[in-house]
Design a protein around this motif. Structure first.
Motif, PDB file in Angstrom:
ATOM      1  N   LYS A 101      51.222  44.744  38.079  1.00 49.39           N
ATOM      2  CA  LYS A 101      52.272  46.207  37.110  1.00 49.39           C
ATOM      3  C   LYS A 101      51.687  45.188  35.854  1.00 49.39           C
ATOM      4  CE  LYS A 101      57.616  44.454  36.525  1.00 49.39           C
ATOM      5  NZ  LYS A 101      57.745  45.790  35.935  1.00 49.39           N
ATOM      6  N   SER A 108      61.530  45.768  38.374  1.00 49.24           N
ATOM      7  CA  SER A 108      60.637  47.149  37.986  1.00 49.24           C
ATOM      8  C   SER A 108      61.973  48.538  37.704  1.00 49.24           C
ATOM      9  CB  SER A 108      59.503  47.705  38.308  1.00 49.24           C
ATOM     10  OG  SER A 108      59.024  47.036  38.452  1.00 49.24           O
ATOM     11  N   LEU A 127      49.685  48.412  44.171  1.00 48.67           N
ATOM     12  CA  LEU A 127      50.907  48.519  44.019  1.00 48.67           C
ATOM     13  C   LEU A 127      51.670  48.371  42.793  1.00 48.67           C
ATOM     14  CD1 LEU A 127      53.090  48.814  47.348  1.00 48.67           C
ATOM     15  CD2 LEU A 127      53.232  46.739  46.192  1.00 48.67           C
ATOM     16  N   ALA A 172      51.375  50.919  40.495  1.00 48.85           N
ATOM     17  CA  ALA A 172      52.672  51.805  40.885  1.00 48.85           C
ATOM     18  C   ALA A 172      54.257  52.021  40.137  1.00 48.85           C
ATOM     19  CB  ALA A 172      52.367  52.311  42.873  1.00 48.85           C
ATOM     20  N   MET A 173      54.505  50.232  40.341  1.00 48.31           N
ATOM     21  CA  MET A 173      55.770  49.845  40.880  1.00 48.31           C
ATOM     22  C   MET A 173      56.263  50.088  39.143  1.00 48.31           C
ATOM     23  SD  MET A 173      55.644  46.696  42.342  1.00 48.31           S
ATOM     24  CE  MET A 173      56.454  45.147  40.895  1.00 48.31           C
ATOM     25  N   GLN A 191      61.367  49.168  50.213  1.00 48.00           N
ATOM     26  CA  GLN A 191      62.495  49.562  49.550  1.00 48.00           C
ATOM     27  C   GLN A 191      63.931  49.257  51.285  1.00 48.00           C
ATOM     28  OE1 GLN A 191      62.595  53.949  49.764  1.00 48.00           O
ATOM     29  NE2 GLN A 191      65.152  53.894  49.976  1.00 48.00           N
ATOM     30  N   ARG A 231      63.536  48.795  46.221  1.00 50.11           N
ATOM     31  CA  ARG A 231      62.323  49.540  45.750  1.00 50.11           C
ATOM     32  C   ARG A 231      61.934  50.361  45.876  1.00 50.11           C
ATOM     33  NH1 ARG A 231      59.195  44.564  43.532  1.00 50.11           N
ATOM     34  NH2 ARG A 231      58.073  44.957  45.413  1.00 50.11           N
ATOM     35  N   HIS A 232      62.187  51.965  45.164  1.00 50.15           N
ATOM     36  CA  HIS A 232      60.800  52.574  45.443  1.00 50.15           C
ATOM     37  C   HIS A 232      59.243  52.612  44.797  1.00 50.15           C
ATOM     38  CE1 HIS A 232      63.975  56.193  45.878  1.00 50.15           C
ATOM     39  NE2 HIS A 232      64.384  54.899  46.101  1.00 50.15           N
ATOM     40  N   ASN A 233      58.769  52.975  45.792  1.00 49.52           N
ATOM     41  CA  ASN A 233      57.010  53.140  45.515  1.00 49.52           C
ATOM     42  C   ASN A 233      56.561  54.159  45.652  1.00 49.52           C
ATOM     43  OD1 ASN A 233      54.070  52.644  45.065  1.00 49.52           O
ATOM     44  ND2 ASN A 233      55.747  49.832  44.117  1.00 49.52           N
ATOM     45  N   ILE A 274      52.985  55.358  45.514  1.00 49.97           N
ATOM     46  CA  ILE A 274      51.566  55.068  46.095  1.00 49.97           C
ATOM     47  C   ILE A 274      51.124  55.124  46.920  1.00 49.97           C
ATOM     48  CG2 ILE A 274      52.249  53.165  47.951  1.00 49.97           C
ATOM     49  CD1 ILE A 274      49.876  51.636  45.709  1.00 49.97           C
ATOM     50  N   ARG A 295      61.009  58.503  45.052  1.00 45.98           N
ATOM     51  CA  ARG A 295      59.354  57.726  45.692  1.00 45.98           C
ATOM     52  C   ARG A 295      59.342  57.439  46.424  1.00 45.98           C
ATOM     53  NH1 ARG A 295      59.078  60.897  43.085  1.00 45.98           N
ATOM     54  NH2 ARG A 295      57.639  60.893  40.446  1.00 45.98           N
ATOM     55  N   PRO A 319      56.135  56.129  49.748  1.00 45.59           N
ATOM     56  CA  PRO A 319      55.194  55.661  49.580  1.00 45.59           C
ATOM     57  C   PRO A 319      54.109  56.916  50.675  1.00 45.59           C
ATOM     58  CG  PRO A 319      55.682  53.784  50.033  1.00 45.59           C
ATOM     59  CD  PRO A 319      56.782  54.407  49.981  1.00 45.59           C
TER      60      PRO A 319
END
Ligand SMILES: Cc1ncc(C[n+]2csc(CCOP(=O)(O)OP(=O)(O)O)c2C)c(N)n1
Ligand SMILES: [Mg+2]
Length: 953
Positions: free
Chosen positions: A317, A517, A660, A663-664, A696, A701-703, A705, A780, A782
């Motif tokens: 990050k 984030s 990861l 991507a955050m 999530q 939290r969306h991610n 990756i 988003r 993964p």
């Protein structure tokens, strides 16, 4: 005078150890000029030869002593005075001399008053260049053998060593103004009274208190203040359970009522997160730093219980934040990692993270590490928890200086932290602060530590809290009055009480308020996606052609590439002309088109630049000029987003965690991690389980990756065949037993509801679309992609531009489109499959002439399960037997995932028969022949139209 081992015998043992520790490098300086020229070569990293000479002469004099430049071994680091911080009470004879050994040194007390010329390598003289031996010893002792223990002599850079010496040896450096002392006291008051407050209000709750290391709060604040003073605007923090609440309250400055209300068992969650706020959720806060009066953004990254797992995530990050700000030198953004002593020594990911610290595409330009070294891990004594002297020894591999400090001396702690922050912001390298402290209570507050550490805890019970000790000192020296001190305490207690009152009104927990984030503008004001649609993912033909042309060219002048590569590029040009793509070219087109749209693309992993299978070649190497490279992807468009492709260190846990974290930082980037072979992902299992599949759900939290996992049974043996699709599918959260409601937005809402997307593409076009969809979706998730090996070059595994141009999209399922599809009533068997086995099946069908009897349909997206499309396909072939065919063993692959979903869909009216390899323990055989025999066997079954006759399900 050159015989400085002639020490006076009435020196105290401390001073004797000290002088023995320090004498040779310190006092041999004057011999340099008269000594013979050294033969020691200067090192690659710029070690000064005079420094090496010094070490060399010292070594000649006494080979034992040089590496024992270690005042830190005898410094008084343990506030309890029980254990040696380096776990070693033995002091070698060259470090300490007892009375009986003095004769050996032939010392006279009078030597103590002799004056010595100080060498230029020391700063203890300040403005003086001569000092008596007595004073030399006193000053060295006060620098190196009291509450600070320094380890830095392994750093092979003389400028850096001198910098540290100057910071610690210069007389008077540790003198604080009374204002500074009062600030320190006030911070200690907050730290300590916060813990006391929690203990009073929630005496039977776990809180992993900081008692015994309350100084960590002023320590972190000092690092932040100093860094802010030096230009840092954004600090990203990672830390475990211990003291987390205190950090949230007193460092990040989360509203106290938001923290206190977390202890209310009746608090209801307003959103989807599974809670667990207190010890795991993250936080993001912009504020004014009161000391520097500058803006500072602090974020604490959400983390699982798994100690140290967050380290690479924080680094990723941080790297991303630096990247987006154009802060290549780390002047604006930095990270701080807090560790426990047992975890720092025991967890391998710490080592992996350190090894990323100086790699160009992974460096965050220095991290300040703070170790809460309470000399215990849960119930385990450090003597059973590590084999290295200090818990911090792992940091030596990257030449990070390590500052041990007795946590009961707040001024020493503050000084060390200030130097650590200055070091990071001067040299942009890692540094470790080891806060040697104790843990006043059990591992958590409900634990009885006397069961296992009786003697230590007898001492701890007698230990006067650091706040009291420091307040007494400041009162005694007149810096504060008792009344002022008591008022400070009363003031903070009042703040806590008032917040506590307000916290009772909080009935709803908004986990969205605990994001590390936030992605401003990406979601609507309620934090929801702005739509539930996804645009088509195809692109205009001229864009495909342009990318194809660049991908087959060398954009730099006079750049000589390998002839083998010229052939590959010619192949790409040829495909572009023929309007087709293979796997590598499809990937090029996905990346290149996203770059044009301003989406930063980053691909990281072992050997990704060329590609494990030598198919990618994203970095061209000049065959005649060393280290001259060219990345054509960065020459696509004048105003494109940057493309980063980077070979990583040989790590999965650390590197996947890093990506990861990368991507955050922003939703507007495609961040991909590729495993060398898919099966290697299991050394990063912790990141997959604790963050990617669950992030999530746990932390809202969306991610986005993307994991690229080479997979396929190609007779290569058990080690390189399976990326273990079954594991990813088993962790997918779509309900196998719930018959779905086919709404208009089913496809996208299904994606929105899932925890991750699992695909196994059978065509380059499919791969192209799914990568683009990843960014075009309004949220988003993964994405797990099982990528092929032999298909990279399979002549049939090509796609036409027609499948990629504007208006085309990712097909979650590719239905049969041959003769069988034209007369479905004739079809006796419909085989569903995914990935590479499709090509084996098609070839076999053709060789048996069964094109009209057998339909073959591919699942490109396995999870979330494309219920709607499968339903349609099954209905189309209503008279056909349904078969699931996979090349993986029955207890692996996809069968256990697809089977109950087919059952739900078909209302248990039609079976879905299994065709594939038998169950097995190993994912593949090591014997090529056995591999081919099993392939033959299941292909025979797949096309034996009587294979399931008479069988019940
Ligand atoms: C990877 C991992 N293994 C085991 C645990 C269980 N565990 C929680 S705290 C702890 C001890 C940690 O000791 P230390 O790192 O010294 O931190 P402290 O609690 O002393 O602050 C252990 C073993 C864990 N959380 N994570
Ligand atoms: Mg510990």
């Amino acid at each position: 005078m050159s015989q400085l081992r002639l020490l006076p015998f009435r020196l105290g043992p401390q001073a004797m150890r000290l002088l023995a520790t320090r004498d040779i490098p310190m006092f041999r300086g004057h011999r340099m000029s008269s000594g013979p020229p050294t033969t020691v070569p200067s090192s690659r990293s710029g070690v000064s030869s005079s420094y090496m000479e010094e070490m060399y002469f010292a070594w000649l004099e006494n080979p034992q002593s040089v590496h024992k430049i270690r005042g830190h071994h005898v410094a008084q680091l343990d506030p309890l005075g029980i254990l040696d911080a380096d776990l070693d009470s033995f002091v070698p004879s060259d470090l300490i001399t007892t009375i009986d050994k003095l004769a050996f040194y032939d010392l006279q007390e009078a030597d103590l008053d002799k004056e010595f010329q100080l060498p230029t390598t020391t700063f203890i003289g300040g403005s003086e260049n001569m000092l008596s031996l007595r004073e030399i010893i006193r000053r060295l002792e006060s620098t190196y053998c009291q509450h600070i223990g320094l380890e830095f002599m392994f750093i092979n850079d003389v400028e850096q060593c001198q910098w540290i010496r100057q910071k610690f040896e210069t007389p008077g450096v540790m003198q604080f103004s009374s204002e500074e002392k009062r600030t320190l006291l006030a911070r200690l008051v907050r730290s300590m009274r916060f813990e006391d407050f929690l203990a009073r209000k929630w005496s039977s709750e776990k809180r992993f208190g900081l008692e015994g290391c309350e100084v960590m709060i002023p320590a972190l604040k000092t690092i932040i203040d100093k860094s802010s003073e030096m230009g840092i605007e954004n600090v990203i923090l990672g830390m475990p359970h211990r003291g987390r609440l205190n950090v949230l309250a007193n460092v990040i400055r989360k509203d106290l009522e938001q923290i206190f209300c977390q202890f209310d068992p009746k608090l209801e969650a307003a959103d989807e997160g599974s809670g667990d706020v207190k010890y795991h959720l993250g936080m993001y806060h912009e504020r004014i730093n009161r000391v520097t009066n500058r803006n500072i953004t602090l974020s604490l990254v959400a983390n699982p219980s798994h100690l140290e797992a967050v380290d690479p995530v924080v680094q990723g990050k941080t790297k991303a934040e630096q990247f987006y700000r154009g802060d290549a030198q780390g002047r604006k953004v930095m990270s701080i990692l807090v560790h426990g002593d047992a975890a720092f020594a025991g967890q391998g990911v710490v080592y992996e993270t350190f090894h990323l610290s100086d790699l160009p595409s992974y460096t965050t330009n220095g991290t300040v590490h703070v170790v809460v070294n309470n000399q215990i891990g849960f119930t385990t004594d450090p003597r059973m928890a590590r084999s290295s002297p200090y818990p911090t020894d792992v940091a030596r591999v990257v030449n990070a200086p390590i500052f041990h400090v007795n946590a009961d001396d707040p001024e020493a702690v503050i000084y060390v932290c200030s130097v650590a922050a200055e070091w990071r912001n001067t040299f942009n390298k890692d540094v470790v602060v080891d806060l040697v402290c104790y843990r006043r209570r059990g591992h958590n507050e409900m634990d009885e530590p006397m069961f296992t550490q009786p003697l230590m805890y007898k001492q701890i019970h007698k230990q006067v809290p650091v706040l009291k000790k420091y307040a007494d000192k400041l009162i005694a020296e007149g810096t504060v009055t008792l009344q002022e001190f008591e008022e400070e305490i009363a003031k903070y207690d009042r703040i806590c009480e008032e917040a506590y009152g307000r916290s009772k009104d909080k009935k709803i927990l908004h986990i969205k308020h605990w994001l590390d984030s936030p992605w401003p503008g990406f979601f609507n004001v309620d934090g929801e996606p702005k739509s539930m649609t996804c645009p088509t993912t195809g692109i205009p033909e001229d864009m495909l052609t342009h990318i194809g042309n660049v991908a087959s060219s060398v954009p730099l002048e006079d750049f000589k590439i390998h002839t083998g590569l010229s052939r590959i590029l010619r192949g790409r040009a040829d495909m572009t002309k023929k309007r087709t793509v293979d796997w590598a070219l499809a990937e090029y087109m996905a990346f290149g088109s996203l770059l044009k749209e301003g989406i930063h693309v980053r691909l990281s992993g072992q050997d990704v630049e060329r590609g494990t299978f030598s198919h990618r070649h994203h970095v061209l190497h000049d065959q005649e000029v060393d280290r001259r490279t060219c990345v054509p992807m960065n020459h696509l468009w004048p105003d494109q987003a940057p493309y980063t492709v980077c070979n990583s260190s040989l790590s999965e846990y650390g590197v996947l965690g890093f990506e990861l974290g990368y991507a955050m930082a922003s939703p507007n980037a495609l961040v991909l991690w590729e495993a060398q072979f898919g099966d290697f992902h299991n050394t990063a299992q912790c990141v997959i389980d604790q963050f990617i599949s669950t992030g999530q759900a746990k932390w809202v939290r969306h991610n986005g990756i993307v994991l690229l996992l080479p997979h396929g049974m190609e007779g290569m043996g058990p080690e390189h065949s399976s990326a273990r699709p079954e594991r990813f599918l088993q962790m997918s959260n779509d309900d196998s037993d719930a018959y779905p409601v086919f709404t208009e937005d089913f496809e996208v809402s299904q994606l929105y509801d899932c925890n991750w997307i699992v695909v196994n593409c059978s065509t380059p076009a499919s791969y192209f679309h799914v990568l683009r969809r990843q960014i075009l979706l309004p949220f988003r998730k993964p994405l797990i992609v099982f990528t092929p090996k032999s298909l990279l070059r399979h002549p049939d595994a090509k796609s036409s531009f027609d499948q990629m141009v504007s208006g085309t999209s990712f097909q979650r399922m590719i239905p049969e489109d041959g003769p069988a599809a034209r007369s479905p009533g004739q079809v006796q068997r419909l085989i569903f499959c995914t990935g590479k086995v499709y090509y084996d099946l098609v070839k076999e069908r053709s060789s048996q002439g069964l094109e009209e009897q057998v339909a073959i349909t591919r699942l490109e997206q396995i999870s979330p399960f494309p219920f709607d499309l499968i339903m349609r396909e099954a209905e189309k072939y209503s008279g056909a037997e349904l078969v699931w065919c996979q090349e993986e063993h029955k207890n692996m692959g996809y069968y256990d995932y697809i089977s109950p979903r087919f059952m739900t869909l078909l209302g248990r009216s039609r079976p879905i028969w299994y065709v594939g390899r038998d169950p097995a323990a190993a994912p593949a055989t090591g014997n090529k022949n056995a591999h081919l025999v099993s392939l033959r066997k299941f292909l025979d079954t797949a096309f034996n139209l009587k294979a399931f006759e008479g069988k019940t399900f």
